[in-house]
Motif scaffolding. Structure first.
Motif, PDB file in Angstrom:
ATOM      1  N   UNK A 113      33.835 -39.037   2.948  1.00  0.00           N
ATOM      2  CA  UNK A 113      34.800 -38.557   3.928  1.00  0.00           C
ATOM      3  C   UNK A 113      34.276 -37.308   4.619  1.00  0.00           C
ATOM      4  N   UNK A 114      34.387 -37.290   5.928  1.00  0.00           N
ATOM      5  CA  UNK A 114      33.998 -36.097   6.674  1.00  0.00           C
ATOM      6  C   UNK A 114      34.847 -34.892   6.244  1.00  0.00           C
ATOM      7  N   UNK A 115      36.037 -35.143   5.732  1.00  0.00           N
ATOM      8  CA  UNK A 115      36.921 -34.040   5.341  1.00  0.00           C
ATOM      9  C   UNK A 115      36.382 -33.261   4.153  1.00  0.00           C
ATOM     10  N   UNK A 116      35.566 -33.922   3.317  1.00  0.00           N
ATOM     11  CA  UNK A 116      35.171 -33.314   2.039  1.00  0.00           C
ATOM     12  C   UNK A 116      33.664 -33.142   1.883  1.00  0.00           C
ATOM     13  N   UNK A 117      32.931 -33.300   2.979  1.00  0.00           N
ATOM     14  CA  UNK A 117      31.481 -33.156   2.913  1.00  0.00           C
ATOM     15  C   UNK A 117      30.959 -32.490   4.173  1.00  0.00           C
ATOM     16  N   UNK A 118      29.793 -31.909   4.055  1.00  0.00           N
ATOM     17  CA  UNK A 118      29.073 -31.392   5.207  1.00  0.00           C
ATOM     18  C   UNK A 118      27.974 -32.382   5.545  1.00  0.00           C
ATOM     19  N   UNK A 119      27.745 -32.573   6.847  1.00  0.00           N
ATOM     20  CA  UNK A 119      26.731 -33.524   7.264  1.00  0.00           C
ATOM     21  C   UNK A 119      25.764 -32.824   8.209  1.00  0.00           C
ATOM     22  N   UNK A 120      24.501 -33.179   8.088  1.00  0.00           N
ATOM     23  CA  UNK A 120      23.523 -32.478   8.907  1.00  0.00           C
ATOM     24  C   UNK A 120      22.351 -33.340   9.321  1.00  0.00           C
ATOM     25  N   UNK A 121      21.622 -32.813  10.301  1.00  0.00           N
ATOM     26  CA  UNK A 121      20.361 -33.391  10.739  1.00  0.00           C
ATOM     27  C   UNK A 121      19.237 -32.441  10.335  1.00  0.00           C
ATOM     28  N   UNK A 122      18.185 -33.021   9.789  1.00  0.00           N
ATOM     29  CA  UNK A 122      17.005 -32.275   9.377  1.00  0.00           C
ATOM     30  C   UNK A 122      15.780 -32.940   9.979  1.00  0.00           C
ATOM     31  N   UNK A 180       7.982 -32.300  10.119  1.00  0.00           N
ATOM     32  CA  UNK A 180       6.739 -32.598  10.818  1.00  0.00           C
ATOM     33  C   UNK A 180       5.617 -32.702   9.793  1.00  0.00           C
ATOM     34  N   UNK A 181       4.546 -33.411  10.124  1.00  0.00           N
ATOM     35  CA  UNK A 181       3.430 -33.544   9.178  1.00  0.00           C
ATOM     36  C   UNK A 181       2.900 -32.191   8.729  1.00  0.00           C
ATOM     37  N   UNK A 182       2.742 -32.020   7.426  1.00  0.00           N
ATOM     38  CA  UNK A 182       2.206 -30.785   6.884  1.00  0.00           C
ATOM     39  C   UNK A 182       3.180 -29.624   6.842  1.00  0.00           C
ATOM     40  N   UNK A 183       4.434 -29.877   7.224  1.00  0.00           N
ATOM     41  CA  UNK A 183       5.437 -28.806   7.230  1.00  0.00           C
ATOM     42  C   UNK A 183       6.596 -29.160   6.311  1.00  0.00           C
ATOM     43  N   UNK A 184       7.339 -28.127   5.937  1.00  0.00           N
ATOM     44  CA  UNK A 184       8.516 -28.348   5.105  1.00  0.00           C
ATOM     45  C   UNK A 184       9.663 -28.928   5.942  1.00  0.00           C
ATOM     46  N   UNK A 185      10.545 -29.640   5.257  1.00  0.00           N
ATOM     47  CA  UNK A 185      11.732 -30.150   5.930  1.00  0.00           C
ATOM     48  C   UNK A 185      12.617 -28.961   6.322  1.00  0.00           C
ATOM     49  N   UNK A 186      13.169 -29.021   7.537  1.00  0.00           N
ATOM     50  CA  UNK A 186      13.979 -27.906   8.024  1.00  0.00           C
ATOM     51  C   UNK A 186      15.273 -28.403   8.641  1.00  0.00           C
ATOM     52  N   UNK A 187      16.281 -27.546   8.581  1.00  0.00           N
ATOM     53  CA  UNK A 187      17.558 -27.879   9.190  1.00  0.00           C
ATOM     54  C   UNK A 187      17.495 -27.813  10.699  1.00  0.00           C
ATOM     55  N   UNK A 188      18.144 -28.756  11.350  1.00  0.00           N
ATOM     56  CA  UNK A 188      18.233 -28.796  12.806  1.00  0.00           C
ATOM     57  C   UNK A 188      19.663 -28.466  13.245  1.00  0.00           C
ATOM     58  N   UNK A 189      20.631 -29.178  12.685  1.00  0.00           N
ATOM     59  CA  UNK A 189      22.033 -28.945  13.009  1.00  0.00           C
ATOM     60  C   UNK A 189      22.896 -29.456  11.873  1.00  0.00           C
ATOM     61  N   UNK A 190      23.952 -28.729  11.586  1.00  0.00           N
ATOM     62  CA  UNK A 190      24.831 -29.051  10.467  1.00  0.00           C
ATOM     63  C   UNK A 190      26.282 -28.898  10.905  1.00  0.00           C
ATOM     64  N   UNK A 191      27.154 -29.791  10.412  1.00  0.00           N
ATOM     65  CA  UNK A 191      28.565 -29.776  10.786  1.00  0.00           C
ATOM     66  C   UNK A 191      29.446 -29.799   9.549  1.00  0.00           C
ATOM     67  N   UNK A 192      30.391 -28.889   9.516  1.00  0.00           N
ATOM     68  CA  UNK A 192      31.404 -28.873   8.462  1.00  0.00           C
ATOM     69  C   UNK A 192      32.774 -29.029   9.106  1.00  0.00           C
ATOM     70  N   UNK A 212      19.748 -24.658  14.498  1.00  0.00           N
ATOM     71  CA  UNK A 212      18.554 -23.842  14.360  1.00  0.00           C
ATOM     72  C   UNK A 212      18.264 -23.153  15.692  1.00  0.00           C
ATOM     73  N   UNK A 213      17.716 -21.959  15.628  1.00  0.00           N
ATOM     74  CA  UNK A 213      17.405 -21.214  16.860  1.00  0.00           C
ATOM     75  C   UNK A 213      16.502 -22.016  17.788  1.00  0.00           C
ATOM     76  N   UNK A 214      15.608 -22.794  17.193  1.00  0.00           N
ATOM     77  CA  UNK A 214      14.623 -23.515  17.997  1.00  0.00           C
ATOM     78  C   UNK A 214      15.241 -24.639  18.836  1.00  0.00           C
ATOM     79  N   UNK A 215      16.479 -25.036  18.522  1.00  0.00           N
ATOM     80  CA  UNK A 215      17.097 -26.145  19.254  1.00  0.00           C
ATOM     81  C   UNK A 215      18.381 -25.742  19.976  1.00  0.00           C
TER      82      UNK A 215
END
Length: 124
Positions: A28-37, A40-52, A61-64
């Motif tokens: 349920x969207x009511x009880x969870x946070x959902x995000x996009x991450x 890139x090759x050779x890089x750590x996974x990073x947050x792009x956008x998150x919704x609560x 993220x500042x970059x987007x």
């Protein structure tokens, strides 16, 4: 069982747009946070956008900021990431993820469920 299926990735020229979709089920969207991450090759996974929904808050993220927009259609259990003015540095595998936290969390280790990812490639 939470299931997440991303789609919409592809190859696009710099300055172009793509819209990613994440078809969801099992939570349920009511009880969870959902995000996009992204990762890139050779890089750590990073947050792009998150919704609560419980906090009525969306993080970018500042970059987007100003280029990407997260939206959701609960009736269709789908979350979107509209990506405009794409840059080569946006090239990555993009993942949809769900956290058991209801508060806004932005680090990948706070997320419990992940989709398989969709590749976005931006050419210069």
């Amino acid at each position: 069982e939470v299931q997440l299926v991303e789609s919409g990735g592809g190859l696009v020229q710099a300055g172009g747009s793509l819209r990613l979709s994440c078809a969801t089920s099992g939570f349920s969207f009511d009880h969870h946070t959902i995000g996009w991450f992204r990762q890139a090759p050779g890089k750590e996974r990073e947050g792009v956008s998150v919704f609560s929904k419980s906090e009525k808050s969306t993080w970018y993220a500042d970059s987007v900021k100003g280029r990407f927009t997260l939206s959701s259609n609960e009736a269709e259990n789908t979350v979107y990431l509209q990506m405009n003015s794409l840059k080569p540095e946006d090239t990555a595998a993009y993942y949809c993820a769900v956290s058991d936290y209801t508060i806004l969390v932005i680090t990948p280790d706070m997320y419990n469920y992940w989709g398989q990812g969709t590749q976005v490639t931006v050419s210069s």
